[in-house]
Scaffold this motif. Structure first.
Motif, PDB file in Angstrom:
ATOM      1  N   ALA A 500       0.843  -1.193   0.000  1.00  0.00           N
ATOM      2  CA  ALA A 500       0.000   0.000   0.000  1.00  0.00           C
ATOM      3  C   ALA A 500       0.884   1.250   0.000  1.00  0.00           C
ATOM      4  CB  ALA A 500      -0.908  -0.014   1.218  1.00  0.00           C
ATOM      5  N   LYS A 501       0.376   2.319  -0.580  1.00  0.00           N
ATOM      6  CA  LYS A 501       1.139   3.560  -0.665  1.00  0.00           C
ATOM      7  C   LYS A 501       0.566   4.625   0.262  1.00  0.00           C
ATOM      8  CE  LYS A 501       2.624   2.900  -5.471  1.00  0.00           C
ATOM      9  NZ  LYS A 501       2.606   3.469  -6.857  1.00  0.00           N
ATOM     10  N   TRP A 502       1.462   5.458   0.774  1.00  0.00           N
ATOM     11  CA  TRP A 502       1.033   6.593   1.588  1.00  0.00           C
ATOM     12  C   TRP A 502       0.211   7.532   0.704  1.00  0.00           C
ATOM     13  CZ3 TRP A 502       2.158   6.488   6.723  1.00  0.00           C
ATOM     14  CH2 TRP A 502       1.789   7.606   7.488  1.00  0.00           C
ATOM     15  N   PRO A 503      -0.916   8.081   1.212  1.00  0.00           N
ATOM     16  CA  PRO A 503      -1.723   8.965   0.374  1.00  0.00           C
ATOM     17  C   PRO A 503      -0.969  10.216  -0.062  1.00  0.00           C
ATOM     18  CG  PRO A 503      -2.453   9.026   2.661  1.00  0.00           C
ATOM     19  CD  PRO A 503      -1.479   7.906   2.564  1.00  0.00           C
ATOM     20  N   GLU A 504      -1.278  10.678  -1.266  1.00  0.00           N
ATOM     21  CA  GLU A 504      -0.653  11.875  -1.813  1.00  0.00           C
ATOM     22  C   GLU A 504      -1.460  13.117  -1.438  1.00  0.00           C
ATOM     23  OE1 GLU A 504       2.128  12.212  -3.649  1.00  0.00           O
ATOM     24  OE2 GLU A 504       2.614  10.073  -3.594  1.00  0.00           O
ATOM     25  N   PRO A 505      -0.783  14.256  -1.227  1.00  0.00           N
ATOM     26  CA  PRO A 505      -1.515  15.509  -0.979  1.00  0.00           C
ATOM     27  C   PRO A 505      -2.369  15.880  -2.188  1.00  0.00           C
ATOM     28  CG  PRO A 505       0.818  15.758  -0.450  1.00  0.00           C
ATOM     29  CD  PRO A 505       0.681  14.447  -1.161  1.00  0.00           C
ATOM     30  N   VAL A 506      -3.498  16.496  -1.918  1.00  0.00           N
ATOM     31  CA  VAL A 506      -4.407  16.967  -2.964  1.00  0.00           C
ATOM     32  C   VAL A 506      -4.585  18.466  -2.790  1.00  0.00           C
ATOM     33  CG1 VAL A 506      -6.734  16.819  -3.933  1.00  0.00           C
ATOM     34  CG2 VAL A 506      -5.612  14.756  -3.054  1.00  0.00           C
ATOM     35  N   LYS A 507      -4.533  19.189  -3.896  1.00  0.00           N
ATOM     36  CA  LYS A 507      -4.680  20.636  -3.849  1.00  0.00           C
ATOM     37  C   LYS A 507      -6.099  21.033  -3.448  1.00  0.00           C
ATOM     38  CE  LYS A 507      -0.865  22.784  -5.374  1.00  0.00           C
ATOM     39  NZ  LYS A 507      -0.245  23.900  -4.630  1.00  0.00           N
ATOM     40  N   ALA A 508      -6.207  22.080  -2.652  1.00  0.00           N
ATOM     41  CA  ALA A 508      -7.518  22.611  -2.281  1.00  0.00           C
ATOM     42  C   ALA A 508      -8.180  23.267  -3.485  1.00  0.00           C
ATOM     43  CB  ALA A 508      -7.357  23.639  -1.161  1.00  0.00           C
ATOM     44  N   ASN A 509      -9.472  23.079  -3.602  1.00  0.00           N
ATOM     45  CA  ASN A 509     -10.263  23.820  -4.582  1.00  0.00           C
ATOM     46  C   ASN A 509     -10.610  25.168  -3.960  1.00  0.00           C
ATOM     47  OD1 ASN A 509     -12.063  24.893  -6.390  1.00  0.00           O
ATOM     48  ND2 ASN A 509     -13.574  23.246  -6.222  1.00  0.00           N
ATOM     49  N   ARG A 510     -10.041  26.227  -4.475  1.00  0.00           N
ATOM     50  CA  ARG A 510     -10.231  27.560  -3.892  1.00  0.00           C
ATOM     51  C   ARG A 510     -11.235  28.405  -4.663  1.00  0.00           C
ATOM     52  NH1 ARG A 510      -5.588  28.963  -0.224  1.00  0.00           N
ATOM     53  NH2 ARG A 510      -4.171  27.182  -0.233  1.00  0.00           N
ATOM     54  N   ARG A 511     -11.928  27.801  -5.625  1.00  0.00           N
ATOM     55  CA  ARG A 511     -12.944  28.517  -6.404  1.00  0.00           C
ATOM     56  C   ARG A 511     -14.153  27.606  -6.620  1.00  0.00           C
ATOM     57  NH1 ARG A 511     -12.458  32.976  -9.085  1.00  0.00           N
ATOM     58  NH2 ARG A 511     -13.668  32.175 -10.858  1.00  0.00           N
ATOM     59  N   GLY A 512     -14.795  27.255  -5.530  1.00  0.00           N
ATOM     60  CA  GLY A 512     -15.875  26.284  -5.603  1.00  0.00           C
ATOM     61  C   GLY A 512     -17.096  26.773  -6.356  1.00  0.00           C
ATOM     62  N   GLY A 513     -17.501  25.993  -7.360  1.00  0.00           N
ATOM     63  CA  GLY A 513     -18.691  26.308  -8.137  1.00  0.00           C
ATOM     64  C   GLY A 513     -18.535  27.476  -9.078  1.00  0.00           C
ATOM     65  N   LEU A 514     -17.307  27.968  -9.259  1.00  0.00           N
ATOM     66  CA  LEU A 514     -17.087  29.174 -10.064  1.00  0.00           C
ATOM     67  C   LEU A 514     -16.402  28.879 -11.390  1.00  0.00           C
ATOM     68  CD1 LEU A 514     -15.882  31.539  -7.195  1.00  0.00           C
ATOM     69  CD2 LEU A 514     -18.152  31.458  -8.248  1.00  0.00           C
ATOM     70  N   ASP A 515     -15.772  27.740 -11.527  1.00  0.00           N
ATOM     71  CA  ASP A 515     -15.044  27.412 -12.758  1.00  0.00           C
ATOM     72  C   ASP A 515     -15.818  26.415 -13.610  1.00  0.00           C
ATOM     73  OD1 ASP A 515     -12.929  29.067 -12.006  1.00  0.00           O
ATOM     74  OD2 ASP A 515     -12.031  27.458 -10.814  1.00  0.00           O
TER      75      ASP A 515
END
Length: 515
Positions: A500-515
């Motif tokens: 099993a692999k350590w989970p990778e960081p995921v970028k925050a969505n900083r423009r929710g529902g706008l793109d």
């Protein structure tokens, strides 16, 4: 009645004093005493759930909740701030009216989905069910038939009774027959959706473009009277979830050729682009102010109910623990932070943004404790894959009174959580974030993301226990002379035979529902 009340109070105090008497640490004694004798949880719950209500990110209610939290912390002498990290589609729920007007008149139980567009006036229209079609070509040929109609796109459930009710009362043969029929029907409905060439997200949009008057769903939560309430994908016409009982009536009437008509008016408002924020509170450390221990819970919720157990209970647990710590442990060794995160429900976005924006805190984090799965007492803690987690967390748990500690099962070193709640944002970057897992109280069926997630579902004795436990863990982690090591344990082999692999960081969505 007065004597009975006194008896209950005396019993509660005795239970509290029993826990109190089992400790040998003055700070722990004071934490237990304050949390038992002077709990503010009922007041916090009433003000937040009944007064402010649900806290969908991007809504005025989320903003109001943030101001409320700052005011509470200020009253307790705790420094707190709103830390803005992104923008969101602003939206506000309004009044909804949903009625069957033919072949008879009946008010229907239903909920406009989050971010569903508002309506300028009521619309009355006939219903049509998404039919069985051979493929996407057949779907495109059928599509003009939806113009001016409300389109039902959810399966009609064969029963509105939860399985445990069947298990208790039905003949074995009847229960097995129902389950088999439901399995077959569910598979057939999934095929019905997939044959359109679309999915649950894109199908409503296609129907909207074809001129449908609105989208009708029913996302049953496998319990009496409960539906999951998530978000709409339409931009012009409303998307409404109708409760299983009324949805079934409409479905059967439509299927039998009665051509039922319903009237819908939903009055939501689009508010443009609004800022979103986390609420961060702090009790400054005295000896190691640049090392941190953290309390963690997401502040936002879906808005079918009032977000009481998801994650109002986690929120008030952490607020109450901070209040207790300020009284019982006002000069901590390490700095104590509390994070109330926005937009957890859309992908841990608030905590992911915090991790991205505060590498100095992440690098010097002793431990973070997160609570986010209902009103039940905490019964499990995993080491999240850290090799030395058992050594540290077990030591911290030793200070917890046995009346609380005995119910907790630990798993060390455990495996790292890749999602589920905000502790995972920290685990993904190798920081020690831990989930305080609670027992069920039928959370998955009855309150998780449902229209029944309300104040009356809280079990305050359990939440009180959780606030005391959290405060003690934070105190012990703050005082520990050793810094928590971040060595990762060897992970078990996964189902495909690979480590099993350590989970990778995921970028925050900083423009929710706008793109």
């Amino acid at each position: 009645m007065k004597n009975l009340t006194k008896l209950f109070v005396a019993a509660a105090l005795l239970a509290g004093s029993t826990a109190y008497a089992q400790t040998k640490n003055a700070v722990v004694d004071n934490i237990v005493k304050e949390g038992t004798d002077n709990s503010q949880l009922e007041k916090l719950a009433h003000e937040l759930f009944d007064g402010v209500g649900p806290r969908l990110v991007g809504t005025p209610q989320y903003d109001k909740a943030g101001k409320w939290a700052l005011d509470k912390y200020k009253g307790w002498g705790i420094t707190a701030k709103e830390e803005k990290w992104g923008q969101w589609r602003g939206w506000e729920r309004g009044i909804s009216h949903i009625d069957m007007v033919y072949p008879r008149v009946k008010s229907l139980e239903g909920t406009q989905l989050a971010w569903s567009p508002g309506m300028k006036k009521a619309v009355t229209a006939e219903l049509v069910i998404l039919p069985e079609l051979a493929d996407s070509v057949a779907f495109q040929k059928w599509l003009p038939a939806v113009k001016g109609k409300f389109v039902m796109i959810s399966m009609n459930q064969p029963t509105g009774r939860p399985d445990d009710n069947w298990k208790e009362f039905a003949l074995t043969g009847s229960f097995d027959k129902m389950k088999a029929a439901r399995t077959e029907q569910t598979a057939a409905w999934r095929k019905r959706i997939s044959n359109t060439g679309l999915n649950n997200r894109t199908l409503p949009v296609a129907l909207e473009k074809a001129g449908a008057a609105g989208i009708i769903t029913s996302n049953w939560s496998a319990g009496f009277g409960v539906d999951k309430i998530f978000s709409a994908y339409t931009k012009v016409v409303p998307t409404v979830d109708i409760a299983l009982e009324d949805y079934g009536t409409l479905y059967r009437l439509t299927e039998s050729g009665n051509k039922p008509r319903i009237t819908i008016q939903t009055e939501s408002k689009e508010l443009g682009v609004v800022p979103t924020f986390n609420v961060i509170g702090e009790i400054k450390g005295t000896e190691k102010p640049n090392e941190y221990v953290m309390l963690s819970a997401h502040f936002d919720s879906w808005d079918g109910g009032t977000g009481a157990t998801d994650n109002g209970t986690g929120t008030i647990t952490m607020m109450e623990a901070m209040r207790i710590l300020k009284k019982a442990y006002p000069k901590p060794k390490r700095t104590i932070l509390v994070g109330h995160w926005a937009s957890e429900e859309q992908g841990l976005n608030g905590s992911r943004a915090f991790v991205e924006d505060h590498p100095e805190i992440v690098a010097n984090l002793q431990a973070l404790f997160n609570q986010d799965n209902g009103t039940g007492r905490i019964v499990n803690i995993s080491g999240q894959g850290y090799e030395k987690a058992g050594e540290f967390i077990s030591r911290w748990l030793e200070a917890v009174p046995d009346t609380i500690r005995h119910q907790i099962k630990t798993s060390f070193p455990g495996t790292p959580g890749g999602g589920g709640s905000d502790f995972a944002s920290f685990v993904a970057v190798g920081a020690p974030g831990f989930s305080l897992g609670s027992n069920s109280w039928s959370y998955g069926n009855y309150t998780w993301h449902t229209n029944r997630d309300t104040y009356d579902k809280l079990v305050f004795d359990d939440v009180r226990s959780n606030a005391i436990l959290t405060a003690i863990l934070i105190y012990m982690a703050s005082e520990d002379p050793a810094k928590f090591p971040r060595d990762k344990a060897a992970l078990p082999v996964s189902s495909n035979g690979q480590p099993a692999k350590w989970p990778e960081p995921v970028k925050a969505n900083r423009r929710g529902g706008l793109d």
